[in-house]
Write an enzyme that holds these catalytic residues in place. Structure first.
Site, short mmCIF file in Angstrom:
data_model
loop_
_atom_site.label_atom_id
_atom_site.label_comp_id
_atom_site.label_asym_id
_atom_site.label_seq_id
_atom_site.Cartn_x
_atom_site.Cartn_y
_atom_site.Cartn_z
N GLU A 1 58.84 29.20 89.56
CA GLU A 1 57.93 30.05 89.05
C GLU A 1 58.31 29.94 87.59
OE1 GLU A 1 56.30 33.58 90.79
OE2 GLU A 1 55.98 34.27 88.38
N ARG B 1 56.46 33.55 79.17
CA ARG B 1 56.81 34.72 78.35
C ARG B 1 57.53 34.22 77.18
NH1 ARG B 1 59.43 38.61 82.82
NH2 ARG B 1 57.69 38.53 84.39
N LYS C 1 50.65 39.11 95.01
CA LYS C 1 51.93 39.36 94.44
C LYS C 1 51.91 40.97 94.32
CE LYS C 1 54.50 39.05 90.17
NZ LYS C 1 55.08 38.15 89.24
C1 3PG Z 1 58.09 38.46 87.43
O1 3PG Z 1 57.64 38.09 86.38
O2 3PG Z 1 57.79 38.22 88.57
C2 3PG Z 1 59.03 39.56 87.50
O3 3PG Z 1 59.29 39.97 86.14
C3 3PG Z 1 60.39 39.08 88.04
O4 3PG Z 1 61.17 40.30 88.35
P1 3PG Z 1 62.56 40.61 88.47
O5 3PG Z 1 63.13 40.04 87.12
O6 3PG Z 1 62.85 41.82 88.44
O7 3PG Z 1 63.00 39.72 89.72
#
Ligand code: 3PG
Length: 225
Positions: free
Chosen positions: A52, A56, A140
């Site tokens: 995924e 960002r 999610k």
């Molecule tokens: C996401 O975008 O799904 C989360 O920010 C991932 O979360 P994590 O970095 O705590 O695994």
């Protein structure tokens, strides 16, 4: 073994079934787009042909397109999708699934019209229902750890038996088993398999190892080893 057969019958059912079967969704923010190919190669080498790509950072939409072209057999999706424009752009670039931290019916409709599965974010029972009403087959649960973690998922399993979740946010190798063992968890998402330090130092072998370890944890939690 828990029955987590996923009621995925709608758009992109094959993609969602494959993700559920793998049980893990590595979430990666490519601050250096040049690392995209070696990282996905490393994930594949570890047994996880899925990524995924979060939107960002600048260039992330292009990274989706590059990975789709370079790894036609992998499941390349986009995350942190907040707008119809970005959803359209990543689908134009071949994204096979779209993930958002929230439930936006317009984003969902845009994806589902093109038969691209979308996994919207929710963290209350009402939000979960809104996501289902908008067409989500997987939701999610985000941010998982701050919003109650596996206790939340256990608590909603009774009143919302049809909901299937992808908990994400604060998951890691230490708490993964607890999530993966839950019957209403289709897959676990997170960035822990692709640590920033490993990327900065081009230690792609670490990514393969962490991916393989995560798969082994999920297999054991699901009672398959
Ligand atoms: C996401 O975008 O799904 C989360 O920010 C991932 O979360 P994590 O970095 O705590 O695994």
């Amino acid at each position: 073994m828990a029955d987590r057969s996923c009621p995925v019958t709608g758009p992109g059912a094959a993609t969602l079934s494959a993700i559920s079967e793998l049980g893990i969704v590595p979430v990666v923010t490519f601050t250096d787009p040049e690392l995209a190919e070696p990282v996905l190669e490393a994930l594949c080498a570890g047994g996880l042909p899925v990524v995924e790509v979060t939107l960002r950072v600048p260039g992330a939409i292009d990274v989706v397109g590059r990975l789709v072209d370079a790894f036609p057999d992998a499941i390349v999706g986009a995350g942190s999708v907040l707008s119809v424009e970005d959803a359209t752009a990543v689908m134009d670039n071949g994204a096979r699934f779209v993930v958002s931290p929230l439930t936006d019916p317009a984003v969902m409709a845009t994806c589902l019209r093109r038969d691209v599965p979308v996994v919207p974010g929710a963290c209350t029972p009402t939000e979960v229902r809104r996501a289902q009403e908008a067409g989500a087959e997987l939701v999610k649960f985000f941010p998982a750890e701050p919003m109650g973690g596996r206790a939340f998922l256990q608590a909603v399993a009774g009143p919302m038996p049809a909901a299937r979740f992808v908990p994400t946010g604060g998951l890691n190798a230490a708490n993964l088993a607890g999530y993966a063992a839950l019957p209403n968890v289709a897959a676990c998402g997170g960035s822990w398999m692709v640590p920033r330090t490993a990327l900065a130092e081009h230690r792609f072998g670490d990514v393969s190892r962490l991916a393989g370890e995560a798969l082994a944890i999920v297999a054991q939690a699901r009672g398959r080893d």
